[in-house]
Design an enzyme around this catalytic site. Structure first.
Site, short mmCIF file in Angstrom:
data_model
loop_
_atom_site.label_atom_id
_atom_site.label_comp_id
_atom_site.label_asym_id
_atom_site.label_seq_id
_atom_site.Cartn_x
_atom_site.Cartn_y
_atom_site.Cartn_z
N HIS D 103 39.47 38.30 36.66
CA HIS D 103 39.21 39.42 37.79
C HIS D 103 39.48 40.92 37.21
O HIS D 103 40.24 40.96 36.14
CB HIS D 103 40.50 39.25 38.78
CG HIS D 103 40.32 37.93 39.37
ND1 HIS D 103 41.22 36.73 38.79
CD2 HIS D 103 40.22 37.43 40.70
CE1 HIS D 103 41.06 35.70 39.81
NE2 HIS D 103 40.35 36.45 40.91
N HIS D 273 39.11 23.04 46.48
CA HIS D 273 38.77 23.63 47.74
C HIS D 273 38.28 22.83 48.57
O HIS D 273 38.39 22.55 49.73
CB HIS D 273 38.19 24.96 47.54
CG HIS D 273 38.93 25.97 46.71
ND1 HIS D 273 38.42 27.12 46.48
CD2 HIS D 273 40.26 26.22 46.24
CE1 HIS D 273 39.17 28.08 45.87
NE2 HIS D 273 40.44 27.33 45.73
N ASP D 298 33.91 25.78 39.65
CA ASP D 298 35.31 25.95 39.12
C ASP D 298 35.81 24.46 38.98
O ASP D 298 36.45 24.12 39.86
CB ASP D 298 35.96 26.75 40.19
CG ASP D 298 36.05 28.22 39.80
OD1 ASP D 298 35.33 28.63 39.03
OD2 ASP D 298 36.81 29.12 40.76
N ASP D 309 46.52 24.02 47.23
CA ASP D 309 45.63 24.09 45.94
C ASP D 309 46.53 24.07 44.59
O ASP D 309 47.10 25.19 44.63
CB ASP D 309 44.96 25.64 46.04
CG ASP D 309 43.85 25.77 45.31
OD1 ASP D 309 43.29 24.92 44.83
OD2 ASP D 309 43.49 27.07 44.96
#
Lengths: 440, 440, 440, 440
Positions: D103, D273, D298, D309
């Site tokens: 990020h 997810h 991912d 998660d």
């Protein structure tokens, strides 16, 4: 008053007829109103939670802190800690809360040594005692934070490292002393890290044996210093660990009985934990109560579609009614209380949100109390339940209950009376009776 | 043989090198192969489940029966029941299964009276005994169906109607007699309707007191008739009821201790129930085992994304390895076994599917056994776990374990030694060590 | 009347002041009462479900049928079917229900051939039409049962067998004709078996392509015969299959857009399915509504702690208020309705339970309507939400909404105006505003 | 080398025959080994995640940071950021990882203004580019952190505040520029706060319209600057929000089609997810792939018994095999990859744990690849699936597939051919075939 932390927010009044846009008043909670022989305040015994409301930052696993309080400079100093505590007591007072709860580490900074840490705690509890005396707010229970510090990452009394176990013991020793000093009505253990992340690296039996040994030391020390508050264990199934040993009410009872501790402890039930364990909201409250083990309640709620502890303020009348029904049935919750182990959402960053949240929760419980009272006053449901089990009041049923029946007698009974005929469980009728009592 | 029920399907051979399209042979399960001092058959003690495999119809809440067996004419006659039983024993024999299990109502039709019902059961168990003797297949455990008949819709021993309680007692009396007759190594109670659909109509305490009374009568009668099999309770959290009193291993232990029954019963753990209770697949097996309460296993699996009991055949090597690791650690499962409480999918309508499903499950457990053995032979993980707790082997840790330490001593220890230093839990390393043993 | 099926039960009256033990009256549902310009009956458009209430047996995966109706002799004859239908219309009428719904196979027995099957359906729909005309009860929607028969065990339009696909097409052709004949306001598809049990045996893409082709044929035939009812798809995430292709509202929208069907279909949302998909109770209703796709609602509820479809009667005022809030916001639900896709619990075996269950649900929705109206009348929440988004009403926000802004312009805006300041989301205040409107 | 961050840890070797206690080597991942015409490295395209492995602290909702890296002084300076980045590239290189992801806010500190913030990012990406060139490690994708800063607490492109929307736009503009500069093969959007905490304060439609507008600006700017990487959206159902708009694969496809964006974006699927959305581990990978929307993965896992998660390293061979099966079926994953969006447990505090975790995951995927290849080489399962759908290859099935069939024709078909006969779905056989291919 220049020392005011919540300027512009008065003591929250009871204003049942306030206009719809007024959210800074109680519409239902009227502490002195008497119902079923007691004041609302007596039935409800609300308590504020210092950690969520005065140490919460709004940080979550995906976001930085959002909540900044004007009195909190972010430092770990005694001065800052004192400002927080004063702010807390102003809040308790303005909200009309009669009780508060805290962890040792919430109110006093940790030092580099045990001695320094305990000294900090002494200084802060001196202030707490002063504020308690000044305001009349009492300590519902105290607890030790045995889960946040990295040293406890693999458990406290269930740590694989005896040094960590010793640290937990030293911390709880001081915690019990502090609880006594402040007149706590209870002392809670929440085993946040007492569990496992993977069974592969864990000796489950050895860890539970250690936890049993730990609680025996606690009981001994409690007696030695003459602390008379109720010891409580708070079940939670998971989070932060994959499996927490104190999974739910019955798991804790199993543990207590296994280690001979069941007369020394009761349970502090948190409904958001109950639902995470796969039960209905009120299940553990009811089960613990019926077996004489309900000591106190962390009155919060979660979102049933979420798999983690959201610690939301309880806002559902149906749920508060079911909780209050159980409390009325056991004749009250004292010396326990309804502790708001709840946090404002991390997006609710205004000071006012803290008040509104508590108002909403207290009104929801006041409505729950009134609905439960209505249910008892109507009396229909209670009678239906009693009738439902009436076959145990005499005859073969009575023999079963008093332990005199045998399988042979039961067989004879069936030979004489034939197969039983099904009867309706009438769930929908009970739901209607319940809804019909929801008038507030 | 004109009496053959599965013509064209031979005794399933062990053919480790069969071609990929051959699914009617074992590739891993070789019953006589010796590992860690015992034969595979001894370690695994597989058992077939009569109800799923010979009474299952494929009906589900949204669909009609799909499975029609050529020998089953759909009637509730003794003749049909006998054909089913003969088919069953042919299946057990061809699969090389040494054990079977059944509910009373699976094998014999219910009559209009208890007398007729029990007479049917006598006739059918005469045949069962004959077939057991002829084939050498033994009865792992028997059980009574106290949940399917409408009379039990509000519970059996926890029914609000004492007449129903009596019926359950009469039925279990006969069940114990039958278990003794057939040499069962155990007797299981699964309380499918012992729970509640809504707390509103339920007196939880009275129901659990009744359940406690019931089991006391069972223990007394078992002793009276000299049945020496192990009594077992099978936990399940929910389904069909909203809450089943025997939620999970620890809940049942809590119940047994509350009613003074913990030395008379052990647990029959079903992993698909464990996962429905919110635990990992092997959790209840491990917990029950470590507290000496693991009696037997209903070796099945579910889909973790589904919220109901799918009773699938266990096909995951990781899971079977974890189960076998626990079994090895407690030195074997006898007199319990690995009972296949599994059903072929309702879409798997061919006779061959029944064989393939069991082959797949037995091979998966054989692989799990071999992987668990490899793990022990490598020895690395075992050593790591032992080292992890070594601080309890001497010094303060040893004092903690032998009950001599006090909170005061722990405080002194910290004053002398300072705060503990965190150590790594190394979960990923343990996962790698585990994976490295998955060689089969 | 000797033909009466529910003797002793009158047309259910509106008696707001009935005594607490009277559960056979409406306390809140007053069909002619006008709120926000419409009658309660118009807002609520209640519909009874034939399958649950007149074909339900109480059987569940662990238990035999519990519910026996005096008019139902258990046979699959036309005569029995006619008695059931007459009983149904008496029930609809006594309950004051204006609509009903059914599957083709609920009302008419299947024959050995398509021709015979369709002939049975003709005979039964002749009677249905007669009863509709006589009572004024109308058909909210019809549907075909493409999931219960074994032929559909691997799917209907997604079956791997084209023969099964053809059968589903033939059945739906007749279903559409019947819907037209009876003046249905809609036609629903619930793809109970359109999904997979395991990905290993499934060609997901080919199956979804087939489902798309199927719906195209449906649209073509609907137009050809001039059936003007709304086509509807009912999402459900799983159960009976492991994964159902129509998982939730957005998944169905994705499917419809992928195959160019989004203008021909709307959604029939069932909250118990929504919660099984991991959403909040009202989520799919709101999402579908806001994108113009909400066609009708199967107004039921489940238990959030259970992982399967319990199809309970909706009894929570909070939930009914949220649903009615969404319906008011879209200006009503016609030509859809609130269909009670609910079943009495299998323990609720008395005829009276069927009435009480519907009364409880209808009163709960009437209360929800009144609470939602109160919320709009108070107007505070609506204003707060509008204010919350007001930055999009002008300036840069307006440019964003009208599609004129670019990333470069946004960057310029931040360079000129600096970083934004967080504002409170005020969730607790909204919850309080909501609770304050719950007055009924 | 005095600049070494991981002294004593060499480049991880491939040592298939290492002793059981050696956990610092690959046993299965051999990057240059060729299978099905490509090298393992080409099939697997592993990528390291900068945020978890170099910015993760081990803090969780109940605990403070546990992980301290020797090179990280805890400050938010450029110097510290550079040390972290250099440590990262040493790690990537020693692990043999060919790709990394980050990020914007992971690698460069935020400044007081946008200008300063972007300047910091320029300085850090200069270093990143240098390190990429030096090591040959490439950027799989970049992404912007639009969820951690308090300004985004109510959403980024779905914030009720247009100022926040603008900020998100400005940030993504820079993010795209940086992605181009570093040669990213993709750009990911994870909408961590794009959703709601309560529907009561939310205008769902307006928020989604804003999100649609946002992505249109992104597409426009991407084209303008000539960034050729693939745009990707990463679904997640919930956490941190109660409901995230990008719930799962099909929900995102629904959104993309609604706003005309489906040709500009693909999906980045994260199995942890997927399971939180109630699906099986591989479901979204398969569904996205079959509709041409699978862009990248991912590659992590969760614990199915946990509702949040956990971002664990993927260690289950069954799961990696299913993922690799899907990747082989779509002919590879480029330009996407297997990005390890995983974090070491907070108890795994040693540097070595970071290596072991990646080794375990890479070996698990290498084994998954080899098992999937074995499955294709055996060919039995593939043939069975093809045969299962063969009725669509000709006759009525073919007419269905090519869009020429109508309901009338289907009816004719059934009249001519009768009802279809059920066939077995053979799930257990497929499971056995799958298990038989798990040989590595």
């Amino acid at each position: 008053d220049s020392d005011e932390f919540f300027p512009g927010i008065p003591v929250i009044p009871y204003s049942p007829d306030a206009s719809p846009d007024n959210v800074l008043c109680f519409r239902h909670y009227n502490p002195t109103q008497v119902v079923m022989g007691r004041s609302m305040a007596d039935w409800l015994r609300f308590s504020a939670c210092f950690w969520h409301s005065f140490r919460g930052t709004g940080a979550d696993p995906f976001g930085f802190p959002t909540i900044n309080r004007p009195w909190d400079d972010g430092t770990d100093t005694i001065e800052n800690a004192k400002r927080r505590l004063r702010a807390g007591f102003e809040f308790f007072t303005k909200m009309g809360l009669k009780y508060w709860t805290f962890h040792d580490r919430d109110i006093a900074p940790m030092g580099d040594t045990l001695e320094q840490t305990n000294k900090n705690l002494d200084e802060m509890t001196d202030l707490a005692l002063e504020l308690q005396n000044k305001t009349g707010v009492k300590l519902l229970w105290a607890t030790c934070n045995l889960f946040a510090h990295p040293m406890y990452s693999n458990g406290a009394s269930t740590s694989p490292d005896a040094h960590v176990f010793a640290m937990a013991g030293a911390q709880v020793k001081k915690g019990l002393e502090v609880a006594k000093k402040l007149g706590a009505e209870g002392f809670v253990f929440w085993g946040g890290r007492e569990g496992y992340q993977t069974l592969l690296n864990t000796d489950v039996r050895r860890e539970l044996d250690h936890m049993g040994a730990f609680f025996k030391m606690v009981v001994a020390y409690k007696k030695k210093i003459g602390f008379t508050g109720q010891l409580l264990i708070e079940p939670k199934p998971k989070e932060p660990t994959k499996h927490q040993y104190d999974y739910d009410a019955q798991t804790v009872i199993s543990f207590l009985k296994t280690y001979g501790l069941d007369t020394d402890f009761k349970l502090n039930i948190e409904p958001n934990h109950t639902t995470l364990a796969g039960h209905g909201h009120e299940h553990d409250v009811v089960v613990a109560s019926k077996f004489g083990m309900l000591g106190s309640i962390d009155s919060n709620t979660g979102s049933p579609d979420l798999g983690w502890d959201t610690d939301q303020f309880p806002m559902e009348i149906k749920n508060t009614t079911l909780i209050m029904k159980a409390i009325i049935e056991q004749g009250g919750l004292a010396p326990g209380g309804l502790n708001f182990d709840c946090k404002v959402r991390r997006e609710s960053i205004d000071l006012q949100d803290l008040f509104i949240a508590h108002i909403g929760a207290m009104d929801s419980f006041a409505r729950g109390l009134m609905c439960a009272v209505e249910l008892f006053n109507q009396g229909v449901m209670e009678k239906c339940v009693k009738d439902r089990y009436s076959s145990y009041d005499s005859g073969i049923g009575s023999s079963i209950e008093n332990g005199k029946a045998s399988l042979e007698q039961l067989e004879e009974y069936i030979k004489a009376n034939g197969f039983p005929t099904p009867t309706s469980g009438q769930q929908e009728m009970y739901e209607v009776l319940f809804n019909n009592a929801l008038k507030y």
